[in-house]
Design a protein around this motif. Structure first.
Motif, short mmCIF file in Angstrom:
data_model
loop_
_atom_site.label_atom_id
_atom_site.label_comp_id
_atom_site.label_asym_id
_atom_site.label_seq_id
_atom_site.Cartn_x
_atom_site.Cartn_y
_atom_site.Cartn_z
N ALA A 60 54.95 46.22 45.38
CA ALA A 60 55.44 44.84 45.34
C ALA A 60 54.30 43.87 45.03
N PHE A 61 53.13 44.08 45.65
CA PHE A 61 51.98 43.23 45.38
C PHE A 61 51.54 43.33 43.92
N VAL A 62 51.41 44.54 43.41
CA VAL A 62 50.95 44.72 42.03
C VAL A 62 51.95 44.09 41.06
N SER A 63 53.23 44.26 41.32
CA SER A 63 54.24 43.65 40.46
C SER A 63 54.12 42.13 40.48
N TYR A 64 53.95 41.56 41.65
CA TYR A 64 53.78 40.11 41.79
C TYR A 64 52.51 39.65 41.07
N ALA A 65 51.39 40.33 41.32
CA ALA A 65 50.11 39.92 40.73
C ALA A 65 50.14 40.02 39.21
N ALA A 66 50.81 41.01 38.68
CA ALA A 66 50.88 41.18 37.23
C ALA A 66 51.63 40.02 36.57
N GLY A 67 52.53 39.40 37.31
CA GLY A 67 53.31 38.29 36.75
C GLY A 67 52.68 36.93 36.93
N HIS A 68 51.52 36.87 37.60
CA HIS A 68 50.90 35.55 37.87
C HIS A 68 49.50 35.47 37.37
#
Length: 68
Positions: A60-68
């Protein structure tokens, strides 16, 4: 990140530096993958506390970070 284990003896996880870390080592993090967690630590201070995430939390963190 590309796993490139630098250690690991069965008792301690095999830590590797992030492929996104600074080349001069000034701002590096290391990651260790275990069967139950993903661990993160400061590469300059191995004895300091480190973070541990469940695989679902890390994803979840990696997915979030990749989008920001």
């Amino acid at each position: 990140m590309t796993p490139n284990p630098t250690s690991g003896n069965g008792l301690e996880p095999a830590w590797f530096k992030s492929s996104h870390s600074n080349p001069d080592g000034a701002a590096c993090v290391e990651v260790a993958l275990t069967s139950v967690s993903i661990r993160i630590r400061d590469s300059k201070n191995h004895r300091s506390p480190h973070l541990a995430f469940a695989p679902s939390e890390w994803a979840a963190f990696v997915s979030y970070a990749a989008g920001h």
